[in-house]
Design a protein around this motif. Structure first.
Motif, PDB file in Angstrom:
ATOM      1  N   PHE A 172      66.296  27.007  82.950  1.00  0.00           N
ATOM      2  CA  PHE A 172      67.365  26.899  81.903  1.00  0.00           C
ATOM      3  C   PHE A 172      67.747  25.505  81.572  1.00  0.00           C
ATOM      4  CE2 PHE A 172      72.220  26.452  81.725  1.00  0.00           C
ATOM      5  CZ  PHE A 172      72.417  27.170  80.618  1.00  0.00           C
ATOM      6  N   LEU A 173      67.699  24.626  82.603  1.00  0.00           N
ATOM      7  CA  LEU A 173      67.965  23.042  82.270  1.00  0.00           C
ATOM      8  C   LEU A 173      66.884  22.472  81.384  1.00  0.00           C
ATOM      9  CD1 LEU A 173      69.416  21.822  85.631  1.00  0.00           C
ATOM     10  CD2 LEU A 173      70.695  22.254  83.414  1.00  0.00           C
ATOM     11  N   ILE A 174      65.730  22.696  81.695  1.00  0.00           N
ATOM     12  CA  ILE A 174      64.539  22.322  80.932  1.00  0.00           C
ATOM     13  C   ILE A 174      64.429  22.751  79.592  1.00  0.00           C
ATOM     14  CG2 ILE A 174      62.148  21.932  81.022  1.00  0.00           C
ATOM     15  CD1 ILE A 174      62.182  21.377  83.980  1.00  0.00           C
ATOM     16  N   GLY A 175      64.612  24.354  79.635  1.00  0.00           N
ATOM     17  CA  GLY A 175      64.525  24.990  78.213  1.00  0.00           C
ATOM     18  C   GLY A 175      65.440  24.482  77.399  1.00  0.00           C
ATOM     19  N   ILE A 176      66.920  23.861  77.736  1.00  0.00           N
ATOM     20  CA  ILE A 176      67.888  23.142  76.924  1.00  0.00           C
ATOM     21  C   ILE A 176      67.076  21.990  76.277  1.00  0.00           C
ATOM     22  CG2 ILE A 176      69.775  21.959  76.891  1.00  0.00           C
ATOM     23  CD1 ILE A 176      70.970  24.107  78.479  1.00  0.00           C
ATOM     24  N   ILE A 177      66.397  21.161  77.147  1.00  0.00           N
ATOM     25  CA  ILE A 177      65.649  20.013  76.407  1.00  0.00           C
ATOM     26  C   ILE A 177      64.889  20.320  75.317  1.00  0.00           C
ATOM     27  CG2 ILE A 177      63.979  18.087  76.993  1.00  0.00           C
ATOM     28  CD1 ILE A 177      65.051  18.183  79.969  1.00  0.00           C
ATOM     29  N   PHE A 178      63.944  21.430  75.405  1.00  0.00           N
ATOM     30  CA  PHE A 178      62.964  21.758  74.489  1.00  0.00           C
ATOM     31  C   PHE A 178      63.829  22.490  73.228  1.00  0.00           C
ATOM     32  CE2 PHE A 178      60.016  20.808  77.714  1.00  0.00           C
ATOM     33  CZ  PHE A 178      58.875  20.229  77.120  1.00  0.00           C
ATOM     34  N   SER A 179      64.852  23.333  73.513  1.00  0.00           N
ATOM     35  CA  SER A 179      65.416  23.895  72.532  1.00  0.00           C
ATOM     36  C   SER A 179      66.231  23.011  71.710  1.00  0.00           C
ATOM     37  CB  SER A 179      66.179  25.200  73.310  1.00  0.00           C
ATOM     38  OG  SER A 179      65.522  26.065  73.968  1.00  0.00           O
ATOM     39  N   GLY A 180      66.651  22.074  72.108  1.00  0.00           N
ATOM     40  CA  GLY A 180      67.810  21.213  71.562  1.00  0.00           C
ATOM     41  C   GLY A 180      66.837  20.225  70.452  1.00  0.00           C
ATOM     42  N   GLY A 181      65.501  20.283  70.368  1.00  0.00           N
ATOM     43  CA  GLY A 181      64.764  19.659  69.468  1.00  0.00           C
ATOM     44  C   GLY A 181      65.043  18.220  69.529  1.00  0.00           C
ATOM     45  N   SER A 182      65.111  17.785  68.260  1.00  0.00           N
ATOM     46  CA  SER A 182      65.157  16.184  68.305  1.00  0.00           C
ATOM     47  C   SER A 182      66.812  15.891  68.826  1.00  0.00           C
ATOM     48  CB  SER A 182      64.876  15.644  66.897  1.00  0.00           C
ATOM     49  OG  SER A 182      65.536  16.361  65.967  1.00  0.00           O
ATOM     50  N   ASN A 183      67.626  16.565  68.706  1.00  0.00           N
ATOM     51  CA  ASN A 183      68.906  16.504  68.990  1.00  0.00           C
ATOM     52  C   ASN A 183      69.373  15.328  70.430  1.00  0.00           C
ATOM     53  OD1 ASN A 183      71.000  17.077  67.263  1.00  0.00           O
ATOM     54  ND2 ASN A 183      71.187  19.066  68.080  1.00  0.00           N
ATOM     55  N   PRO A 184      70.192  14.620  70.570  1.00  0.00           N
ATOM     56  CA  PRO A 184      70.322  14.276  71.820  1.00  0.00           C
ATOM     57  C   PRO A 184      71.121  15.069  72.729  1.00  0.00           C
ATOM     58  CG  PRO A 184      72.047  13.407  70.029  1.00  0.00           C
ATOM     59  CD  PRO A 184      71.196  14.176  69.512  1.00  0.00           C
ATOM     60  N   PRO A 185      71.138  14.854  73.963  1.00  0.00           N
ATOM     61  CA  PRO A 185      70.715  13.765  74.542  1.00  0.00           C
ATOM     62  C   PRO A 185      69.336  13.623  75.158  1.00  0.00           C
ATOM     63  CG  PRO A 185      71.533  15.476  76.421  1.00  0.00           C
ATOM     64  CD  PRO A 185      71.615  15.970  75.068  1.00  0.00           C
ATOM     65  N   PHE A 186      68.442  14.559  74.905  1.00  0.00           N
ATOM     66  CA  PHE A 186      67.017  14.600  75.448  1.00  0.00           C
ATOM     67  C   PHE A 186      66.001  14.708  74.102  1.00  0.00           C
ATOM     68  CE2 PHE A 186      68.534  15.509  79.770  1.00  0.00           C
ATOM     69  CZ  PHE A 186      68.349  14.199  80.289  1.00  0.00           C
ATOM     70  N   GLY A 187      66.715  14.636  72.921  1.00  0.00           N
ATOM     71  CA  GLY A 187      65.681  14.812  71.832  1.00  0.00           C
ATOM     72  C   GLY A 187      64.338  13.922  71.737  1.00  0.00           C
ATOM     73  N   PHE A 188      64.437  12.680  72.329  1.00  0.00           N
ATOM     74  CA  PHE A 188      63.494  11.550  72.492  1.00  0.00           C
ATOM     75  C   PHE A 188      62.301  12.434  72.989  1.00  0.00           C
ATOM     76  CE2 PHE A 188      65.515  10.858  76.405  1.00  0.00           C
ATOM     77  CZ  PHE A 188      64.371  10.601  77.323  1.00  0.00           C
ATOM     78  N   ILE A 189      62.604  13.093  74.049  1.00  0.00           N
ATOM     79  CA  ILE A 189      61.228  13.862  74.621  1.00  0.00           C
ATOM     80  C   ILE A 189      60.587  14.877  73.551  1.00  0.00           C
ATOM     81  CG2 ILE A 189      60.487  15.729  76.273  1.00  0.00           C
ATOM     82  CD1 ILE A 189      62.839  14.615  78.045  1.00  0.00           C
ATOM     83  N   TYR A 190      61.206  15.656  72.895  1.00  0.00           N
ATOM     84  CA  TYR A 190      60.517  16.236  71.931  1.00  0.00           C
ATOM     85  C   TYR A 190      59.966  15.379  70.844  1.00  0.00           C
ATOM     86  CZ  TYR A 190      60.624  19.853  67.963  1.00  0.00           C
ATOM     87  OH  TYR A 190      59.952  20.723  67.141  1.00  0.00           O
ATOM     88  N   VAL A 191      60.704  14.219  70.353  1.00  0.00           N
ATOM     89  CA  VAL A 191      60.130  13.533  69.379  1.00  0.00           C
ATOM     90  C   VAL A 191      58.657  12.972  69.919  1.00  0.00           C
ATOM     91  CG1 VAL A 191      60.392  11.487  68.057  1.00  0.00           C
ATOM     92  CG2 VAL A 191      62.260  12.984  68.283  1.00  0.00           C
ATOM     93  N   LEU A 192      58.668  12.535  71.276  1.00  0.00           N
ATOM     94  CA  LEU A 192      57.537  12.029  71.810  1.00  0.00           C
ATOM     95  C   LEU A 192      56.397  13.144  71.696  1.00  0.00           C
ATOM     96  CD1 LEU A 192      58.699   9.876  75.053  1.00  0.00           C
ATOM     97  CD2 LEU A 192      57.513   9.079  72.966  1.00  0.00           C
ATOM     98  N   PHE A 193      56.766  14.183  72.084  1.00  0.00           N
ATOM     99  CA  PHE A 193      55.882  15.186  72.269  1.00  0.00           C
ATOM    100  C   PHE A 193      55.246  15.696  70.613  1.00  0.00           C
ATOM    101  CE2 PHE A 193      57.306  17.078  76.469  1.00  0.00           C
ATOM    102  CZ  PHE A 193      56.149  17.148  77.063  1.00  0.00           C
ATOM    103  N   LEU A 194      56.054  15.447  69.842  1.00  0.00           N
ATOM    104  CA  LEU A 194      55.572  15.756  68.500  1.00  0.00           C
ATOM    105  C   LEU A 194      54.714  14.710  67.831  1.00  0.00           C
ATOM    106  CD1 LEU A 194      56.878  18.020  66.592  1.00  0.00           C
ATOM    107  CD2 LEU A 194      58.346  16.468  65.521  1.00  0.00           C
ATOM    108  N   ARG A 195      55.240  13.427  68.346  1.00  0.00           N
ATOM    109  CA  ARG A 195      54.460  12.442  67.907  1.00  0.00           C
ATOM    110  C   ARG A 195      53.006  12.179  68.402  1.00  0.00           C
ATOM    111  NH1 ARG A 195      56.779   9.380  64.023  1.00  0.00           N
ATOM    112  NH2 ARG A 195      58.881   9.394  64.080  1.00  0.00           N
ATOM    113  N   TYR A 196      52.916  12.497  69.901  1.00  0.00           N
ATOM    114  CA  TYR A 196      51.771  12.189  70.534  1.00  0.00           C
ATOM    115  C   TYR A 196      51.013  13.126  71.245  1.00  0.00           C
ATOM    116  CZ  TYR A 196      53.880   7.565  69.941  1.00  0.00           C
ATOM    117  OH  TYR A 196      54.370   6.396  69.193  1.00  0.00           O
ATOM    118  N   MET A 197      51.654  14.378  71.173  1.00  0.00           N
ATOM    119  CA  MET A 197      50.875  15.479  71.632  1.00  0.00           C
ATOM    120  C   MET A 197      50.150  16.214  70.577  1.00  0.00           C
ATOM    121  SD  MET A 197      51.904  18.839  74.121  1.00  0.00           S
ATOM    122  CE  MET A 197      51.706  18.137  75.726  1.00  0.00           C
ATOM    123  N   PRO A 198      48.899  16.420  70.351  1.00  0.00           N
ATOM    124  CA  PRO A 198      48.122  17.179  69.344  1.00  0.00           C
ATOM    125  C   PRO A 198      48.355  18.704  69.495  1.00  0.00           C
ATOM    126  CG  PRO A 198      46.855  15.590  70.622  1.00  0.00           C
ATOM    127  CD  PRO A 198      47.846  15.778  71.294  1.00  0.00           C
TER     128      PRO A 198
END
Lengths: 1141, 117
Positions: free
Chosen positions: A348-374
């Motif tokens: 549930f807690l990790i799903g919120i990080i991914f579902s939130g996309g580029s939104n704060p508070p953890f949006g930077f994780i999604y952005v990092l994945f998007l930029r650097y994970m092929p």
């Protein structure tokens, strides 16, 4: 035992009963159709199309090799429709099926962890909540089966994964079950939809690895890793039938597709828009779905966002979860289930990080994945892709929490029973839109639940019956709307999938085919050009035209009536006859002496060396010829340019227009943005600024266009500095600094002018116009913004600019009256100059400043030439060249200037001078009959509207107008918003409304070509992806064209004559793999859409045209069948062993 | 009253450390780069650090964390009902952090519980 079955029976029966909800949805023959639903009137026929990998219904054919997963996920509706013989009933039954599958999968998972009788409430509540939630309801309006199937798969996959990692299943058994679930519930083979599953199972695997690490069980870790590998391999083998074509399709195309959506930055921008409401708090409440907040017509979200009771209710589940978490005495009792619940909490807690996309508070994780994970870029709308992990885990936590609480606090059995029923009923009541709201009606009158009008059904039946065994191409008129290319009707249907493609087997040619020849056809239709219209119809092999009188564009204003001139003029041509009229739909027959066969020999070609953007105009002009056009410069054609020259009887070159972009020049002249100045010339850091600017200019030393642009920009910056110098308190040094800045300003202007001399002829003209536009802007800026500067400095600067503008006016043309071109002729010869213009025809044409007397036959030498077209004065508002008037207005009154003709999809300029003599709040706007009404505000949106400046001085308005597609009328209207009784008075003069789209000019040269004898051909269609052409007595090389959409995967195999009967049948078709197809260098494109091959073989033989992904699919089906058979054998062995034990 | 004074007397050193950390972070936020570090990816970073410090100093268990989370969630209910969406979402983010803290504490407690003494 009987008791156990009975206990399970009523629970399963309850889930089944609740699955019958879709029976409330479709009544009186209503069906789900349109939007992104992918529903079809004959789903079985669509499955056949999917099987063959090529859909001939979509314009000239379209690859569906990437959609093989739908063979399974759309199978339920296909079977039910077939069994019941009713689309409505079949769809309803398939919806019941999906409801039940979703509910039962969650039930099975919860039963695994809470099997005790007392916990029936958790089981039912979780299943019900899993069936009824807003994540799914958002999918139900388009009956998103791909989403449903993976949503149903998730609990089962989690369960199998858990039991395998817990060693309850052997790795092999777990892997087979895992693959089996994903075989039946495959998400339509759409990889991005697997986001939620990846997060859920990823967290599960990491959870087990950490557990084993804490236990220091290295074998456990190895087993977990092995299990994951085994899951992947066996799943890939069982699902090879869709995975292999998917990989083949995606191979090498990821970057292209990524670029197509604007690259990573484009995805991020899209993502930020989509995810702007996906905050943790909204996800706690199982809300945050973008459409809730953005669609003003949303059928139910407003109540959930504003009603206090519904707001409070939405918080109850998360409050109950936290309540249980903080009461240690509540959860320690569930020691057996605790690891499961802890894991679900983490999901549930990790799903919120991914579902939130580029939104704060953890949006930077999604952005990092998007930029650097092929490959991560496929998950471009995070909530829709990862949201299932949040809903899955939240529903388990919520259900468990409710029942842990009531189990703890309510001891009496009857009270416990009633409380459980109350909670389940509350879940259902909270999701009342499932039962009471027409959530299919997404933007009235557009809805996905439609009742097909009788005439639509009858016309489709007529087409299917009459042309069952023929390859018939039907053109749809009126054209689709130009904004979305959507097919939409006043009875509610709206979709990017064309309605007739969902219900007939004919090739439906619509304006969503974004290819030049089709754009030319639709342009000819909407510009009353009947000659081009008919010629292109014949050229592309259109045999029928379907006129739909019930069209309503997505703007909700434009209807078929806006295009009635097409029906009343073009479709009344003698070459077009009425075949069948049913209700609002009419089928026309195109009489044609020689309809184009799908496959033909091309004896002669037209060789065109023109830019792709000009092809549309060229087709409109060259429509009457039947020869196909070979465009030079295309990567597919580059190898054959020399070979086709001997058979090109016509060569075409296009002229390049100079100074055509009036819109850009106007934008510069009317520019309002001005730079923000951080450091003024007296700043100690200012020398550094100058140093940076000099470095920038030096770096552009060898690139004059960039240096000119940079100088013009820096000149603007100097003016802004002068403005700011006078904005602050005047200091002693202000005058000195202003003088210095003016010197620098002049230096930039001089440098830009000097650089313009270093440009080529074409670019010099373009940049002279640009410099002049900038000078105009500087002058305007000087008078409006820097009026505070002392006159002794401002006046010389003003004069300087006037002088420069005068200098640039020498030789400058007024592009409203004249158009200049640069024409490069490849070889000396006699050329015909063709001019295609929406404007009035040019009165005179000059070549190298000499007036042409006969543009149809002019000897032109090789090299560059200057071509000038001169136009007579034009004003669409009046018969006079311009309009002047004194306008007196009271509140509510309007002064209208109606256009004398219907406008094309072109560019127009509206210009006038005005002065307000009295009153204020006077507006001018451009009104059309199909102006759109904004859903949110109810206001009409105009393409142009402005308030006139009421300072008693003369002003000029020059603006570009792009009329709405299909607009029948246009008016320039003056009105006042002054509510007092005083009259407002405005004087206007020199008002003009002119077409400014520059004409296209082509030079055409005819060549003598000796026609050689061409072989006879016989064509046969075996399946959509396999065609046979028998070639008889070929003497030398020839060009074979195939009028399906060009795709490099179409291959031509030369086989002995008569091989058709064996080679095209299964399994002999695989023998084609051992043969070498015609070299891909000999495969090229004609008319910018169709396939062609250069065949260099004499004699009599057959050519098999086959779409390679179909062959690949057949091989991958074989792989899947072998894997499934082996899995069955192994599962049977497991079962027998268990039985023996 | 006595309880509070007892608590303060007992934990005076810890309270001073916590207050000093709060003042220090508040002060550091004014400096270039530090303001970015303390507000990236989210401007509640200082709050997070202080919460973490409080948990470590006072050895707070998951019950305290979840209690605060529940209290804040109650506040966000009220804010949402009165249409103060933006503030409610900000409070929701803190609740989310607290859920993380609490869950980690709970897992640690569970692991300790399972460990054979």
């Amino acid at each position: 035992m009987i008791k156990k079955i009975t206990q399970n029976y009523w629970e399963v029966f309850t889930i089944f009963l609740l699955s019958l909800t879709p029976l409330l949805w479709l009544r009186h023959g209503e069906v789900i159709l349109g939007h992104d639903s992918g529903m079809r009137l004959d789903p079985m026929e669509y499955l056949k199309t999917l099987w063959y990998s090529w859909d001939p219904r979509v314009n000239f054919g379209f690859s569906v090799s990437h959609s093989k997963g739908f063979l399974i996920s759309q199978l339920p509706e296909a079977v039910f429709v077939k069994l019941t013989g009713s689309v409505s009933l079949g769809q309803t039954m398939s919806f019941v099926f999906w409801f039940f599958v979703i509910g039962i999968s969650m039930y099975l998972l919860i039963k695994r962890f809470f099997p005790e009788r007392d916990f029936w409430g958790i089981r039912i509540c979780a299943a019900v909540f899993y069936m009824y939630n807003f994540f799914l309801l958002q999918g139900w309006f388009i009956t998103e089966r791909a989403k449903f199937s993976l949503f149903a798969a998730l609990p089962l996959l989690f369960l199998i994964c858990w039991d395998t990692l817990e060693k309850n299943y052997s790795i092999l058994k777990g892997s087979i079950l895992f693959a089996g679930v994903l075989f039946f519930l495959n998400g339509g083979g759409s990889p991005p939809m697997y986001g939620g599953i990846l997060v859920t199972l990823g967290v599960t695997v990491v959870f087990f690895i950490i557990r084993d690490l804490l236990r220091k069980s290295w074998r456990g870790i190895a087993r977990t890793v092995l299990s994951v590998c085994s899951f992947i391999v066996i799943t890939a083998l069982v699902n090879a039938y869709w995975l292999v074509p998917q990989f083949y399709n995606a191979f090498g195309k990821y970057q292209t597709q990524l670029a197509g959506v604007g690259g990573i930055n484009g995805i991020l921008a899209w993502e930020q828009t989509i995810s702007q409401h996906v905050y943790p708090l909204n996800l706690f409440r199982l809300q945050g779905i973008p459409d809730w907040y953005e669609n003003t017509n949303h059928p139910y979200s407003h109540r959930y966002l504003t009603h206090p009771l519904l707001i409070v209710l939405s918080f109850i589940p998360i409050i109950s979860v936290i309540f249980v978490l903080l009461k240690r005495n509540l959860w320690v009792k569930y020691e057996r289930q605790l690891p499961f619940l802890l894991l679900v909490l983490l999901i549930f807690l990790i799903g919120i990080i991914f579902s939130g996309g580029s939104n704060p508070p953890f949006g930077f994780i999604y952005v990092l994945f998007l930029r650097y994970m092929p490959g991560f870029a496929i998950f471009r709308s995070a909530l829709y892709k990862f949201g299932s992990s949040v809903w899955f885990s939240a529903i388990i936590l919520f259900s468990a929490s409710f029942f842990i609480i009531i189990h703890h606090y309510i001891r009496q059995r009857v009270a416990y029973f009633l409380s459980s029923i109350f909670i389940i009923t509350l879940v259902l009541f909270y999701h009342f839109p499932y039962f009471t709201v027409d959530f299919f009606r997404w933007s009235p009158p557009f809805t996905t639940k439609v009742t097909l009008p009788g005439y639509v059904k009858d016309m489709m039946s007529y087409i299917n019956a009459e042309y069952e065994n023929e390859d018939v191409r039907i053109l749809l008129l009126p054209p689709l709307d130009s904004q979305f290319s959507a097919d939409s009707y006043r009875w509610g249907f709206w979709s990017l999938d064309i309605l007739t493609r969902l219900g007939t087997n004919a090739s439906i040619i619509a304006s969503d085919a974004d290819i030049p020849i089709m754009n030319a056809l639709f342009d000819a239709a909407t510009t009353h050009n009947s000659l081009s219209f008919y010629s292109i119809l014949k050229r592309v092999g259109v045999q029928k035209i379907l006129w739909r009188g019930d069209v309503l564009y997505p703007d909700k204003q434009t209807t078929s009536n806006n295009f009635s001139f097409i029906r009343d003029e073009l479709l009344q041509m003698p070459e077009i006859s009425r075949e069948k009229e049913i209700g609002d739909w009419t089928l026309y027959n195109v009489e044609s002496a020689s309809p184009q066969a799908p496959v033909r020999i091309e004896p002669i070609l037209i060789k065109a060396s023109v830019d792709v953007s000009k092809l549309e105009s060229l087709y409109k002009m060259m429509g009457s010829t039947s020869s196909s056009m070979f465009l030079t410069g295309l990567p597919q054609n580059v190898n054959l340019e020399k070979d086709i020259t001997p058979i090109a009887d016509t060569e075409v070159v296009s002229a390049i227009c100079l100074l055509c972009n009036l819109e850009e020049l106007l934008k510069i002249e009317n520019s309002k943005d001005i730079q923000y100045i951080r450091l003024l010339p007296d700043s100690p850091f200012y020398p550094y600024i100058l140093f940076k600017e000099r470095s920038l200019l030096r770096s552009y030393n060898s690139i004059p266009p960039l240096r000119i642009d940079a100088n013009l920009g820096l000149a603007m910056k100097r003016l802004a500095e002068i403005r700011d110098l006078y904005k602050r308190d005047i200091k002693d040094n202000t005058v000195y600094l202003t003088q210095q800045t003016i010197t620098r300003f002049k230096k930039h202007v001089e440098d830009a002018i000097a650089e313009s001399h270093m440009l080529s002829d074409i670019d010099r003209n373009i940049y002279r116009a640009r410099i002049r536009a900038n000078l105009k802007f500087y002058t305007k800026y000087l008078s409006e913004e820097i009026a505070v500067a002392p006159k002794e400095m401002a006046i010389p600067l003003y004069e300087y600019l006037e002088n420069k503008m005068e200098l640039f006016s020498e030789g400058a043309i007024d592009i409203l009256d004249e158009a200049q071109y640069f024409l490069t002729i490849p070889t000396d010869g006699t050329y015909k100059l063709l001019v295609l213009s929406d404007r009035i025809k040019p009165s005179t044409i000059f070549l190298d400043n000499n007036e042409l007397t006969n543009p149809d036959s002019e000897y032109i030498t090789q090299g560059g030439h200057k071509l000038t077209l001169r136009f007579a004065a034009e004003n669409l508002l009046s018969t006079t060249s311009s309009v002047s008037a004194d306008i007196n207005l009271l509140y509510g009154e309007q002064k209208r200037f109606r256009l004398s003709q219907t406008l094309y999809q072109s560019q127009y300029i509206l210009q006038f001078d005005y002065m307000i003599k009295g009153g204020n709040n006077i507006y001018v706007s451009y009104h059309q009959d199909n102006d759109v009404i904004d859903d949110a505000t109810g206001n009409v949106k105009r393409v142009f509207s402005m308030r006139l400046v009421d300072d008693g001085k003369w002003h000029t308005v020059r603006t570009i107008i792009r009329p709405n597609f299909g607009a029948k009328t246009g008016e320039v209207i003056f009105f006042t918003a002054n509510t007092t009784d005083n009259k407002s008075q405005v004087v206007i003069s020199n008002m003009k409304f002119q077409n400014i789209r520059p004409p296209e000019v082509f030079a055409i040269k005819k060549n003598e070509v000796s026609l050689s004898r061409q072989p006879e051909i016989v064509y046969k269609k075996i399946t959509p992806s396999v065609r046979i052409v028998s070639i008889a007595d070929a003497r030398e090389y020839f060009l074979l064209s195939f009028s399906e959409t060009y795709d490099k995967d179409w291959e031509a195999f030369i086989v002995p004559f008569g091989s058709e009967k064996t080679l095209t049948k299964f399994p002999w078709i695989f023998s084609l793999l051992s043969l070498k197809s015609v070299d891909e260098k000999e495969h090229f494109i004609l008319d910018e859409y169709k396939n062609a091959w250069r065949i260099d073989k004499a004699g009599t033989y057959d050519i098999v045209l086959i779409y390679r992904p179909y062959l690949i699919f057949l091989i991958s089906v074989g792989m899947s069948l072998v894997a499934i058979s082996l899995s069955f054998v192994l599962l049977a062995t497991f079962c027998r062993r268990k039985g023996d034990e | 009253m006595n309880k509070i004074s007892n608590f303060v007397t007992k934990n005076i050193a810890k309270i001073i450390v916590l207050l000093s950390a709060t003042i220090f972070l508040e002060f550091m936020e004014k400096f270039p780069y530090m303001n970015i570090l303390l507000s990236f990816p989210y401007r509640w970073n200082s709050f997070l650090l202080i919460s973490l410090l409080a948990i470590l100093l006072f050895k707070l268990n998951e019950r305290h964390t979840f209690k605060v989370a529940l209290f804040l969630l109650g506040i966000s209910v009220v804010l949402s009902v009165f249409g103060k969406e933006t503030v409610a979402q900000s409070v929701g983010k803190i609740v989310y952090y607290l859920l993380w803290f609490g869950s980690i504490q709970m897992i640690i407690a569970f692991v300790r519980l399972k460990k054979p003494s």
